[in-house]
Design a protein around this motif. Sequence first.
Motif, PDB file in Angstrom:
ATOM      1  N   VAL A  62       0.832  -1.208   0.000  1.00 30.10           N
ATOM      2  CA  VAL A  62       0.000   0.000   0.000  1.00 30.10           C
ATOM      3  C   VAL A  62       0.869   1.263   0.000  1.00 30.10           C
ATOM      4  O   VAL A  62       2.079   1.184   0.223  1.00 30.10           O
ATOM      5  N   PRO A  63       0.251   2.432  -0.207  1.00 25.87           N
ATOM      6  CA  PRO A  63       1.019   3.687  -0.139  1.00 25.87           C
ATOM      7  C   PRO A  63       1.465   4.049   1.279  1.00 25.87           C
ATOM      8  O   PRO A  63       2.470   4.733   1.453  1.00 25.87           O
ATOM      9  N   GLN A  64       0.730   3.622   2.307  1.00 26.62           N
ATOM     10  CA  GLN A  64       1.040   3.980   3.689  1.00 26.62           C
ATOM     11  C   GLN A  64       2.293   3.248   4.174  1.00 26.62           C
ATOM     12  O   GLN A  64       2.476   2.070   3.903  1.00 26.62           O
ATOM     13  N   PRO A  76      -6.923  -3.745   2.541  1.00 24.89           N
ATOM     14  CA  PRO A  76      -6.643  -2.951   1.339  1.00 24.89           C
ATOM     15  C   PRO A  76      -6.265  -3.857   0.158  1.00 24.89           C
ATOM     16  O   PRO A  76      -5.822  -4.989   0.353  1.00 24.89           O
ATOM     17  N   THR A  77      -6.409  -3.329  -1.026  1.00 24.47           N
ATOM     18  CA  THR A  77      -5.986  -4.033  -2.236  1.00 24.47           C
ATOM     19  C   THR A  77      -4.514  -3.726  -2.484  1.00 24.47           C
ATOM     20  O   THR A  77      -4.057  -2.600  -2.263  1.00 24.47           O
ATOM     21  N   ASN A  78      -3.771  -4.719  -2.940  1.00 25.76           N
ATOM     22  CA  ASN A  78      -2.351  -4.526  -3.226  1.00 25.76           C
ATOM     23  C   ASN A  78      -2.115  -3.559  -4.380  1.00 25.76           C
ATOM     24  O   ASN A  78      -2.816  -3.623  -5.393  1.00 25.76           O
ATOM     25  N   ARG A  81       2.774  -2.208  -8.183  1.00 25.33           N
ATOM     26  CA  ARG A  81       4.210  -1.967  -8.000  1.00 25.33           C
ATOM     27  C   ARG A  81       4.372  -0.793  -7.037  1.00 25.33           C
ATOM     28  O   ARG A  81       3.496   0.029  -6.890  1.00 25.33           O
ATOM     29  N   GLY A  82       5.551  -0.707  -6.434  1.00 28.14           N
ATOM     30  CA  GLY A  82       5.860   0.414  -5.550  1.00 28.14           C
ATOM     31  C   GLY A  82       5.137   0.309  -4.208  1.00 28.14           C
ATOM     32  O   GLY A  82       4.581  -0.720  -3.864  1.00 28.14           O
ATOM     33  N   GLY A  83       5.182   1.406  -3.470  1.00 23.63           N
ATOM     34  CA  GLY A  83       4.546   1.443  -2.163  1.00 23.63           C
ATOM     35  C   GLY A  83       5.358   0.722  -1.107  1.00 23.63           C
ATOM     36  O   GLY A  83       6.565   0.506  -1.247  1.00 23.63           O
ATOM     37  N   HIS A  84       4.681   0.356  -0.044  1.00 24.63           N
ATOM     38  CA  HIS A  84       5.300  -0.296   1.104  1.00 24.63           C
ATOM     39  C   HIS A  84       4.631  -1.644   1.316  1.00 24.63           C
ATOM     40  O   HIS A  84       3.408  -1.744   1.283  1.00 24.63           O
ATOM     41  N   GLN A  85       5.431  -2.668   1.564  1.00 23.96           N
ATOM     42  CA  GLN A  85       4.887  -3.991   1.879  1.00 23.96           C
ATOM     43  C   GLN A  85       4.663  -4.058   3.377  1.00 23.96           C
ATOM     44  O   GLN A  85       5.611  -3.986   4.155  1.00 23.96           O
ATOM     45  N   THR A 119       9.315   0.150  -1.387  1.00 23.32           N
ATOM     46  CA  THR A 119      10.279   0.979  -0.675  1.00 23.32           C
ATOM     47  C   THR A 119      10.734   0.334   0.628  1.00 23.32           C
ATOM     48  O   THR A 119      11.898   0.437   1.014  1.00 23.32           O
ATOM     49  N   SER A 120       9.793  -0.303   1.317  1.00 23.11           N
ATOM     50  CA  SER A 120      10.111  -0.880   2.623  1.00 23.11           C
ATOM     51  C   SER A 120       9.125  -1.992   2.956  1.00 23.11           C
ATOM     52  O   SER A 120       8.114  -2.170   2.273  1.00 23.11           O
ATOM     53  N   MET A 121       9.471  -2.721   4.020  1.00 19.52           N
ATOM     54  CA  MET A 121       8.538  -3.658   4.652  1.00 19.52           C
ATOM     55  C   MET A 121       8.351  -3.166   6.074  1.00 19.52           C
ATOM     56  O   MET A 121       9.313  -2.727   6.712  1.00 19.52           O
TER      57      MET A 121
END
Length: 161
Positions: A62-64, A76-78, A81-85, A119-121
Motif C-alpha cells: 500500500v502507499p502507507q 486494502p488491495t495490493n 508496484r511500488g509502495g510499502h509492503q 520501498t520498505s517492509m
Amino acid sequence: MQITPVKMSDLPQIMAIEKAGFSADEAGSEAAYQERITKLPDTFLVARDGAVVLGFIVGPAVPQRYIEDAMYDQTPTNLERGGHQLVFTVAVSPLARKQHVGSQLLTALENDARAKSRTSMALTCLERLVPFYEANGYTNQGVADSSHAGETWYNLEKALV
C-alpha cells in the motif's frame, strides 16, 4: 519445506495457527482471513510440508508506510508496484517453532517486495517480539499509533532500497 501462495483450502490450518499464536482479541477472524486470501493472493504466503501448513505471512502492499488499525477491518488491495509492503501477520505452528520458518517467510515476502519495487517492509509487534524482527534486519521505529486489542505495539521497518 516449501513456501507457496496461499490456497483457500489452507484456511482451517491457518486459523488453527492464528489461534495458537495470538490472544482472542489479537487474532484475526475467519472472515478476515477469507478476505485476505481473496484480496492478497500474491502477498499471502504459506510454508508447508506436503499438505501440512507450518506457518504463514500476509499483508498488503500500500502507499502507507505503517499499518493502520482500520486495515485490519477492511483489507486494502495490493498496489501492483511500488509502495510499502506491510505485514499483518507472521505466524508459525507450535510444532514448527525454532526451525526458522518465520524468518524464511519474511525473506520470501521481502524477495517479492523487492521484485515489485517496494520501498520498505513494515509491521507492528509486541515488545517481546522486537528482538526477533531486529535479528531479521528490521529497525524498531518506536511505539505504533495502534490500539489493536488494547496492546502496546511497536513499528518495525526494513528499508528495501
